[in-house]
Design a protein around this motif. Structure first.
Motif, PDB file in Angstrom:
ATOM      1  N   ASP A  98     -52.286   8.146 -41.087  1.00  0.00           N
ATOM      2  CA  ASP A  98     -52.834   8.453 -39.766  1.00  0.00           C
ATOM      3  C   ASP A  98     -54.318   8.071 -39.742  1.00  0.00           C
ATOM      4  N   PRO A  99     -54.776   7.333 -38.724  1.00  0.00           N
ATOM      5  CA  PRO A  99     -56.186   6.926 -38.696  1.00  0.00           C
ATOM      6  C   PRO A  99     -57.151   8.114 -38.678  1.00  0.00           C
ATOM      7  N   LEU A 100     -56.669   9.297 -38.274  1.00  0.00           N
ATOM      8  CA  LEU A 100     -57.561  10.455 -38.166  1.00  0.00           C
ATOM      9  C   LEU A 100     -57.673  11.275 -39.458  1.00  0.00           C
ATOM     10  N   ILE A 101     -56.775  11.038 -40.414  1.00  0.00           N
ATOM     11  CA  ILE A 101     -56.849  11.848 -41.644  1.00  0.00           C
ATOM     12  C   ILE A 101     -57.967  11.298 -42.534  1.00  0.00           C
ATOM     13  N   ASN A 102     -58.764  12.203 -43.115  1.00  0.00           N
ATOM     14  CA  ASN A 102     -59.886  11.709 -43.930  1.00  0.00           C
ATOM     15  C   ASN A 102     -59.622  11.895 -45.428  1.00  0.00           C
ATOM     16  N   GLU A 103     -60.500  11.306 -46.210  1.00  0.00           N
ATOM     17  CA  GLU A 103     -60.307  11.271 -47.662  1.00  0.00           C
ATOM     18  C   GLU A 103     -60.299  12.665 -48.286  1.00  0.00           C
ATOM     19  N   ASP A 104     -61.176  13.543 -47.773  1.00  0.00           N
ATOM     20  CA  ASP A 104     -61.234  14.902 -48.327  1.00  0.00           C
ATOM     21  C   ASP A 104     -59.915  15.639 -48.133  1.00  0.00           C
ATOM     22  N   THR A 105     -59.307  15.454 -46.970  1.00  0.00           N
ATOM     23  CA  THR A 105     -58.029  16.126 -46.688  1.00  0.00           C
ATOM     24  C   THR A 105     -56.940  15.600 -47.616  1.00  0.00           C
ATOM     25  N   VAL A 106     -56.884  14.280 -47.769  1.00  0.00           N
ATOM     26  CA  VAL A 106     -55.867  13.693 -48.648  1.00  0.00           C
ATOM     27  C   VAL A 106     -56.095  14.160 -50.088  1.00  0.00           C
ATOM     28  N   ASP A 107     -57.348  14.162 -50.508  1.00  0.00           N
ATOM     29  CA  ASP A 107     -57.660  14.604 -51.872  1.00  0.00           C
ATOM     30  C   ASP A 107     -57.215  16.057 -52.087  1.00  0.00           C
ATOM     31  N   PHE A 108     -57.488  16.901 -51.104  1.00  0.00           N
ATOM     32  CA  PHE A 108     -57.077  18.306 -51.190  1.00  0.00           C
ATOM     33  C   PHE A 108     -55.561  18.412 -51.321  1.00  0.00           C
ATOM     34  N   GLU A 109     -54.839  17.664 -50.495  1.00  0.00           N
ATOM     35  CA  GLU A 109     -53.366  17.715 -50.514  1.00  0.00           C
ATOM     36  C   GLU A 109     -52.811  17.280 -51.877  1.00  0.00           C
ATOM     37  N   LEU A 110     -53.412  16.229 -52.438  1.00  0.00           N
ATOM     38  CA  LEU A 110     -52.933  15.716 -53.730  1.00  0.00           C
ATOM     39  C   LEU A 110     -53.208  16.709 -54.853  1.00  0.00           C
ATOM     40  N   LYS A 111     -54.439  17.223 -54.860  1.00  0.00           N
ATOM     41  CA  LYS A 111     -54.880  18.101 -55.945  1.00  0.00           C
ATOM     42  C   LYS A 111     -54.209  19.479 -55.870  1.00  0.00           C
ATOM     43  N   SER A 112     -54.242  20.082 -54.684  1.00  0.00           N
ATOM     44  CA  SER A 112     -53.755  21.460 -54.554  1.00  0.00           C
ATOM     45  C   SER A 112     -52.243  21.553 -54.703  1.00  0.00           C
ATOM     46  N   SER A 113     -51.520  20.541 -54.225  1.00  0.00           N
ATOM     47  CA  SER A 113     -50.055  20.617 -54.347  1.00  0.00           C
ATOM     48  C   SER A 113     -49.648  20.582 -55.819  1.00  0.00           C
ATOM     49  N   LYS A 114     -50.353  19.762 -56.587  1.00  0.00           N
ATOM     50  CA  LYS A 114     -50.068  19.711 -58.036  1.00  0.00           C
ATOM     51  C   LYS A 114     -50.358  21.075 -58.673  1.00  0.00           C
ATOM     52  N   GLN A 115     -51.514  21.669 -58.296  1.00  0.00           N
ATOM     53  CA  GLN A 115     -51.873  22.984 -58.854  1.00  0.00           C
ATOM     54  C   GLN A 115     -50.842  24.048 -58.458  1.00  0.00           C
ATOM     55  N   ASN A 116     -50.412  24.008 -57.178  1.00  0.00           N
ATOM     56  CA  ASN A 116     -49.450  25.008 -56.686  1.00  0.00           C
ATOM     57  C   ASN A 116     -48.137  24.987 -57.460  1.00  0.00           C
ATOM     58  N   ILE A 117     -47.722  23.786 -57.876  1.00  0.00           N
ATOM     59  CA  ILE A 117     -46.461  23.669 -58.629  1.00  0.00           C
ATOM     60  C   ILE A 117     -46.693  24.009 -60.103  1.00  0.00           C
ATOM     61  N   GLU A 118     -47.796  23.505 -60.639  1.00  0.00           N
ATOM     62  CA  GLU A 118     -48.028  23.668 -62.089  1.00  0.00           C
ATOM     63  C   GLU A 118     -48.356  25.108 -62.474  1.00  0.00           C
ATOM     64  N   LYS A 119     -48.793  25.921 -61.515  1.00  0.00           N
ATOM     65  CA  LYS A 119     -49.084  27.332 -61.867  1.00  0.00           C
ATOM     66  C   LYS A 119     -47.809  28.079 -62.254  1.00  0.00           C
ATOM     67  N   TYR A 120     -46.645  27.496 -61.927  1.00  0.00           N
ATOM     68  CA  TYR A 120     -45.375  28.109 -62.335  1.00  0.00           C
ATOM     69  C   TYR A 120     -44.843  27.509 -63.639  1.00  0.00           C
ATOM     70  N   GLY A 121     -45.696  26.769 -64.343  1.00  0.00           N
ATOM     71  CA  GLY A 121     -45.282  26.202 -65.631  1.00  0.00           C
ATOM     72  C   GLY A 121     -44.465  24.925 -65.508  1.00  0.00           C
ATOM     73  N   ILE A 122     -44.573  24.268 -64.338  1.00  0.00           N
ATOM     74  CA  ILE A 122     -43.819  23.024 -64.099  1.00  0.00           C
ATOM     75  C   ILE A 122     -44.812  21.858 -64.090  1.00  0.00           C
ATOM     76  N   ASN A 123     -44.808  21.035 -65.122  1.00  0.00           N
ATOM     77  CA  ASN A 123     -45.720  19.882 -65.132  1.00  0.00           C
ATOM     78  C   ASN A 123     -45.271  18.850 -64.106  1.00  0.00           C
ATOM     79  N   THR A 124     -46.242  18.337 -63.351  1.00  0.00           N
ATOM     80  CA  THR A 124     -45.931  17.420 -62.256  1.00  0.00           C
ATOM     81  C   THR A 124     -46.726  16.138 -62.421  1.00  0.00           C
ATOM     82  N   SER A 125     -46.031  15.031 -62.666  1.00  0.00           N
ATOM     83  CA  SER A 125     -46.763  13.767 -62.849  1.00  0.00           C
ATOM     84  C   SER A 125     -46.473  12.733 -61.774  1.00  0.00           C
TER      85      SER A 125
END
Ligand SMILES: [Zn+2]
Length: 255
Positions: A98-125
């Motif tokens: 989407d032309p309106l989505i910015n880099e900070d938002t995408v970075d947050f989505e990439l980083k936080s989703s990995k953290q949200n899954i990995e906190k349950y002991g599930i490695n996500t690559s």
């Protein structure tokens, strides 16, 4: 005399053995690898898992991490412990081209989703882009968090020339016949992937699919999935290809 005869036999066996070690064209050819990823975190993922069990195969799941809670995490952790790949599919499923989505938002989505899954002991690559398409300007962000990413930037290529963060997938729902559920198109795509030694990753969503066929029924049902897996089982039994979880598929194909 006997000694000379034995030495001659030894020489013949060594030279014939050496000639057998020459790789034939067939052995040196890249073998096709297939994988299946089911997106979004649906309650039907347990049905998908049980159908793959029937064929002694493993699916992979790409989770929208905002839908993951302590109850569902127990299920995915047990899948992960059985060798199933769990991928991130963002936190909130935004459009990343989407032309309106910015880099900070995408970075947050990439980083936080990995953290949200990995906190349950599930490695996500691995990462799967919501709505398939990631704007190329964000590809560099993925390298910070993931080993491989499906971003649909491979220009319909499915071979080793594709960057591991530019990978594309092949939709089960979009390639099954909407009139009679024929899987002929999928079968011929499997055949061409085997012929060309490709890495072909299928994807689906809920089962039965929420997309509709021409009669208003689910576009993909359990029997459709069984027919696809059965076709592939014949190919794997014949050693023409492998069906692997996505983590293993990537590491085996790019080794
Ligand atoms: Zn999705």
């Amino acid at each position: 005399m006997v000694r000379i005869f034995l030495l001659l036999c030894l020489y013949i066996s060594i030279t014939s053995c050496a000639s057998k070690k020459e790789p034939s064209t067939d052995e040196s050819k890249t073998k096709a690898i297939f994988s299946f990823i089911f997106d979004d975190l649906n309650t039907s993922d347990t049905l998908v898992k049980s159908i793959f069990d029937e064929y002694n195969m493993k699916p992979s799941f790409a989770l929208v991490s905002s839908k993951l809670d302590s109850t569902s995490a127990i299920i995915y952790k047990s899948y992960y412990d059985q060798g199933i790949s769990i991928l991130s599919h963002s936190v909130s499923h935004p459009k990343m081209n989407d032309p309106l989505i910015n880099e900070d938002t995408v970075d947050f989505e990439l980083k936080s989703s990995k953290q949200n899954i990995e906190k349950y002991g599930i490695n996500t690559s691995g990462f799967v882009t919501p709505y398939s398409l990631m704007h190329p300007k964000f590809l560099k962000l993925l390298e910070k968090y993931y080993t491989y990413s499906f971003t649909n930037n491979s220009k319909d290529k499915f071979d080793k020339t594709v960057n591991k963060h530019a990978l594309s997938r092949y939709g089960i729902e979009s390639n099954i016949s909407t009139s009679d559920h024929s899987i002929d198109k999928i079968k011929s795509r499997i055949d061409s992937a085997i012929k060309n030694g490709e890495l072909l990753v299928f994807y689906g969503h809920a089962l039965p699919s929420r997309y509709k066929d021409d009669l208003g029924n689910a576009r993909v049902n359990s029997d459709d999935l069984r027919r696809i897996l059965s076709y592939l089982k014949g190919k794997t039994d014949n050693k023409e290809c492998k069906v692997l979880t996505s983590d293993l598929a990537i590491s085996a194909y790019y080794k």
